[in-house]
Design an enzyme around this catalytic site. Structure first.
Site, PDB file in Angstrom:
ATOM      1  N   GLN A 105       1.108  -1.169   0.138  1.00 56.73           N
ATOM      2  CA  GLN A 105       0.014   0.008  -0.012  1.00 56.73           C
ATOM      3  C   GLN A 105       0.943   1.227   0.017  1.00 56.73           C
ATOM      4  O   GLN A 105       1.563   1.563   0.941  1.00 56.73           O
ATOM      5  CB  GLN A 105      -0.935   0.127   1.318  1.00 56.73           C
ATOM      6  CG  GLN A 105      -1.785   1.240   1.403  1.00 56.73           C
ATOM      7  CD  GLN A 105      -2.019   1.404   3.076  1.00 56.73           C
ATOM      8  OE1 GLN A 105      -1.340   0.774   3.757  1.00 56.73           O
ATOM      9  NE2 GLN A 105      -2.706   2.147   3.154  1.00 56.73           N
ATOM     10  N   SER A 108       1.597   6.607   2.152  1.00 49.77           N
ATOM     11  CA  SER A 108       1.988   7.758   3.064  1.00 49.77           C
ATOM     12  C   SER A 108       3.198   8.287   2.337  1.00 49.77           C
ATOM     13  O   SER A 108       3.942   7.545   1.629  1.00 49.77           O
ATOM     14  CB  SER A 108       2.484   6.777   4.343  1.00 49.77           C
ATOM     15  OG  SER A 108       1.635   6.517   5.144  1.00 49.77           O
ATOM     16  N   GLU A 223      -8.222  -1.426   5.989  1.00 48.64           N
ATOM     17  CA  GLU A 223      -7.030  -1.617   6.877  1.00 48.64           C
ATOM     18  C   GLU A 223      -7.252  -1.723   8.247  1.00 48.64           C
ATOM     19  O   GLU A 223      -6.663  -2.581   9.192  1.00 48.64           O
ATOM     20  CB  GLU A 223      -6.135  -0.354   6.549  1.00 48.64           C
ATOM     21  CG  GLU A 223      -4.961  -0.356   7.451  1.00 48.64           C
ATOM     22  CD  GLU A 223      -3.986   0.785   6.787  1.00 48.64           C
ATOM     23  OE1 GLU A 223      -4.435   1.781   6.392  1.00 48.64           O
ATOM     24  OE2 GLU A 223      -2.821   0.417   6.898  1.00 48.64           O
ATOM     25  N   GLU A 357      -4.711   9.007  17.760  1.00 45.47           N
ATOM     26  CA  GLU A 357      -5.244  10.469  17.999  1.00 45.47           C
ATOM     27  C   GLU A 357      -6.372  10.161  16.905  1.00 45.47           C
ATOM     28  O   GLU A 357      -7.311  10.679  16.825  1.00 45.47           O
ATOM     29  CB  GLU A 357      -4.199  11.416  17.879  1.00 45.47           C
ATOM     30  CG  GLU A 357      -3.162  11.289  19.316  1.00 45.47           C
ATOM     31  CD  GLU A 357      -2.303  10.309  19.282  1.00 45.47           C
ATOM     32  OE1 GLU A 357      -1.852   9.709  18.176  1.00 45.47           O
ATOM     33  OE2 GLU A 357      -1.853  10.130  20.159  1.00 45.47           O
TER      34      GLU A 357
HETATM   35  C1  LIG Z   1       4.834  -0.296  11.375  1.00 46.32           C
HETATM   36  C2  LIG Z   1       4.229   0.506  10.294  1.00 46.32           C
HETATM   37  C3  LIG Z   1       3.820   0.246   9.107  1.00 46.32           C
HETATM   38  C4  LIG Z   1       3.290   1.084   7.978  1.00 46.32           C
HETATM   39  N1  LIG Z   1       2.985   0.814   6.554  1.00 46.32           N
HETATM   40  C5  LIG Z   1       2.347   1.572   5.977  1.00 46.32           C
HETATM   41  C6  LIG Z   1       2.159   1.063   4.642  1.00 46.32           C
HETATM   42  O1  LIG Z   1       2.293  -0.120   4.194  1.00 46.32           O
HETATM   43  N2  LIG Z   1       1.768   1.824   3.562  1.00 46.32           N
HETATM   44  C7  LIG Z   1       1.590   3.214   3.923  1.00 46.32           C
HETATM   45  O2  LIG Z   1       1.014   4.234   3.110  1.00 46.32           O
HETATM   46  N3  LIG Z   1       1.652   3.688   5.177  1.00 46.32           N
HETATM   47  C8  LIG Z   1       2.257   2.741   5.950  1.00 46.32           C
HETATM   48  N4  LIG Z   1       2.671   3.487   7.594  1.00 46.32           N
HETATM   49  C9  LIG Z   1       2.327   4.804   7.574  1.00 46.32           C
HETATM   50  C10 LIG Z   1       1.481   5.310   8.821  1.00 46.32           C
HETATM   51  O3  LIG Z   1       0.109   5.109   8.094  1.00 46.32           O
HETATM   52  C11 LIG Z   1       1.531   6.504   9.131  1.00 46.32           C
HETATM   53  O4  LIG Z   1       2.772   6.544  10.152  1.00 46.32           O
HETATM   54  C12 LIG Z   1       0.610   7.121  10.019  1.00 46.32           C
HETATM   55  O5  LIG Z   1      -0.666   7.312   9.440  1.00 46.32           O
HETATM   56  C13 LIG Z   1       0.940   8.480  10.802  1.00 46.32           C
HETATM   57  O6  LIG Z   1       1.335   9.467   9.648  1.00 46.32           O
HETATM   58  P1  LIG Z   1       2.936   9.945  10.238  1.00 46.32           P
HETATM   59  O7  LIG Z   1       3.837   9.040  10.447  1.00 46.32           O
HETATM   60  O8  LIG Z   1       3.128  10.927   8.849  1.00 46.32           O
HETATM   61  O9  LIG Z   1       2.678  10.883  11.272  1.00 46.32           O
HETATM   62  P2  LIG Z   1       1.989  12.247  11.538  1.00 46.32           P
HETATM   63  O10 LIG Z   1       0.745  12.100  10.685  1.00 46.32           O
HETATM   64  O11 LIG Z   1       3.007  13.413  11.023  1.00 46.32           O
HETATM   65  O12 LIG Z   1       1.766  12.312  12.865  1.00 46.32           O
HETATM   66  C14 LIG Z   1       2.544  12.963  13.887  1.00 46.32           C
HETATM   67  C15 LIG Z   1       1.840  13.095  15.430  1.00 46.32           C
HETATM   68  O13 LIG Z   1       0.652  13.965  15.167  1.00 46.32           O
HETATM   69  C16 LIG Z   1      -0.521  13.349  15.427  1.00 46.32           C
HETATM   70  N5  LIG Z   1      -1.378  13.997  14.635  1.00 46.32           N
HETATM   71  C17 LIG Z   1      -1.518  14.360  13.363  1.00 46.32           C
HETATM   72  N6  LIG Z   1      -2.856  14.713  12.994  1.00 46.32           N
HETATM   73  C18 LIG Z   1      -3.411  14.793  13.985  1.00 46.32           C
HETATM   74  C19 LIG Z   1      -4.941  15.383  14.225  1.00 46.32           C
HETATM   75  N7  LIG Z   1      -5.632  15.849  13.239  1.00 46.32           N
HETATM   76  N8  LIG Z   1      -5.308  15.439  15.372  1.00 46.32           N
HETATM   77  C20 LIG Z   1      -4.548  14.788  16.517  1.00 46.32           C
HETATM   78  N9  LIG Z   1      -3.484  14.266  16.211  1.00 46.32           N
HETATM   79  C21 LIG Z   1      -2.709  14.455  15.152  1.00 46.32           C
HETATM   80  C22 LIG Z   1      -0.582  11.957  15.225  1.00 46.32           C
HETATM   81  O14 LIG Z   1      -1.406  11.007  16.150  1.00 46.32           O
HETATM   82  C23 LIG Z   1       1.299  11.764  15.781  1.00 46.32           C
HETATM   83  O15 LIG Z   1       1.127  11.394  17.083  1.00 46.32           O
HETATM   84  C24 LIG Z   1       3.122   2.464   8.535  1.00 46.32           C
HETATM   85  C25 LIG Z   1       3.566   3.139   9.621  1.00 46.32           C
HETATM   86  C26 LIG Z   1       4.199   2.089  10.380  1.00 46.32           C
HETATM   87  C27 LIG Z   1       4.711   2.534  12.009  1.00 46.32           C
END
Ligand SMILES: Cc1cc2nc3c(=O)[nH]c(=O)nc-3n(C[C@H](O)[C@H](O)[C@H](O)COP(=O)(O)OP(=O)(O)OC[C@H]3O[C@@H](n4cnc5c(N)ncnc54)[C@H](O)[C@@H]3O)c2cc1C
Length: 388
Positions: A105, A108, A223, A357
């Site tokens: 997928q 991100s 998912e 969150e």
């Molecule tokens: C083990 C693992 C596997 C993954 N596999 C995939 C994959 O196969 N494909 C894929 O596309 N992605 C994948 N991901 C990515 C995952 O979907 C994202 O890490 C996740 O959606 C969070 O995005 P970010 O890391 O950019 O954090 P950010 O969005 O930058 O968030 C940072 C912090 O801010 C908080 N935050 C952000 N927005 C808000 C809001 N509106 N209100 C309150 N708090 C908020 C979050 O909760 C977090 O604590 C994976 C992640 C992990 C850890």
């Protein structure tokens, strides 16, 4: 259904049948995704029956490749069923189930995680093809995948949700580069993926142009169910590991405070399991609703607490770790490991598939009807939204 299961095992004895052949026959018998319509690996029955099929086939010694193609089974299959053309369903679903094709997928990006609709990967039409350029991140199992579900921006002048289109990308196509990313377990289960002038035929589009967000919702809802909605036998999984570690303790070390902690977590695990059974019974083949976010949130927070207890039960042994050598797992979710590995891997549960969150925001808005999150980019073309 039971008759079909018995016939499958009789005509394809698991001990002497190649795994791919067995899984192909399981798909043809409608026992792959039992809630899918006949002809697409299902029988149009309740999703609730799938764990019964899994357990019965497991007892018969049949192969189960769900972990190897976790994203294929949990997200790509329902997305293809809902969004795909007839040709795409025929081409992709069966080899996905047999694991001849592994899926990943690609949503991100470094600047788009929780707010995935703000993503910047571009797809530009060039004759009958699209030219794909950009960078994805955290792409689980991209290193084993044959196909990826990619969301790309096709109209930067539209609002962020409206300028996206959904494609299937061949991960072996020229211009696709996969680089490992390591987690704190030491494993590189996920990856960075770079697209440089990757050609995607228009026939590989999974949505209408500009309608990618609709498909993304299908993927994301599934998912959450696939991460948090698993129905395991009572007392198994993480809580089973915790009970095992408790029983390993000498009697004089089984203190009442820790026993209370264990009992409380056992009750919570069972409550979560029963809630998932109820949610599966309520949903037929359609796209799951916000109950998926409830399950995902409950699973993530509970899993972390149960593995914390496991590590505590180990005492000083909890600090010992087998190896930090980089591994490239063939399955998602940390594969089954010892308590120390699972403790470290569980920290990602409240991030992957949407953070806790963000799950709370969804529940607040869509279930409790609370005021929406602040959205400063509403009605603004994506190209004019400030970003770093
Ligand atoms: C083990 C693992 C596997 C993954 N596999 C995939 C994959 O196969 N494909 C894929 O596309 N992605 C994948 N991901 C990515 C995952 O979907 C994202 O890490 C996740 O959606 C969070 O995005 P970010 O890391 O950019 O954090 P950010 O969005 O930058 O968030 C940072 C912090 O801010 C908080 N935050 C952000 N927005 C808000 C809001 N509106 N209100 C309150 N708090 C908020 C979050 O909760 C977090 O604590 C994976 C992640 C992990 C850890």
């Amino acid at each position: 259904m039971i008759r079909r299961l018995d016939e499958l095992v009789e005509s394809h004895p698991p001990a002497t049948t190649e795994a791919v052949e067995f899984l192909g026959a399981q798909f043809d018998a409608g026992l792959a995704f039992v809630h899918f319509p006949p002809g697409y690996g299902g029988l149009g029955f309740s999703r609730q029956l799938q764990p019964l099929i899994r357990d019965r086939l497991k007892d018969a010694g049949a192969p189960n490749y769900a972990a190897r193609n976790a994203i294929g089974y949990g997200m790509a299959a329902p997305t293809i069923l809902t969004m795909g053309s007839e040709a795409q369903k025929r081409r992709y679903l069966r080899p996905l189930f047999t694991c001849e094709d592994i899926w990943c997928q690609l949503f991100s990006e470094p600047g788009a995680g929780s707010d995935v609709a703000s993503l910047a990967t571009r797809a530009v039409k060039d004759g009958d093809e699209w030219l794909l350029n950009g960078q994805k991140v955290w792409t689980t199992l991209a290193h084993t995948s044959r196909f990826g579900m990619v969301l790309a921006r096709t109209n930067p002048e539209a609002e962020k949700h409206k300028g996206l289109t959904y494609f299937v990308v061949d991960m072996h196509a020229p211009g696709v580069e996969v680089r490992p990313l390591r987690q704190m377990t030491g494993d590189a289960e996920f990856n960075e993926v770079y697209f440089t002038d990757v050609r995607v035929p228009d026939g590989e589009r999974l949505s209408e142009v500009g309608e990618g967000w609709r498909g993304a919702i299908v993927t994301l809802m599934n998912e959450r169910v696939s991460i948090g909605g698993a129905i395991s036998p009572r007392g198994s999984g993480p809580i089973g590991m915790a009970v095992g570690l408790w029983l390993r303790r000498p009697l004089e070390q089984r203190d009442p405070v820790t026993r209370d902690r264990l009992t409380r977590l056992w009750v919570e695990s069972e409550t979560q399991r029963l809630t998932n059974i109820r949610a599966a019974a309520a949903s037929l083949a359609g796209t799951p609703g916000p109950e998926g976010s409830t399950a995902k949130l409950a699973y993530a927070e509970l899993n972390k607490r149960v593995y914390e207890l496991c590590d505590d039960l180990l005492g000083p042994e909890g600090m010992l770790y087998d190896s930090y050598e980089m591994r490239r797992p063939e399955g998602a979710g940390g594969e089954a490991g010892g308590p120390q590995r699972m403790f470290l891997r569980s920290r990602a549960n409240s991030i992957e598939g949407g953070t806790s969150e963000v799950m709370r925001n969804i529940l607040g808005e869509r279930v409790l009807g609370l005021p929406g999150d602040v959205r400063v980019d509403k009605g603004v073309p994506w190209s004019q939204v400030p970003r770093n």
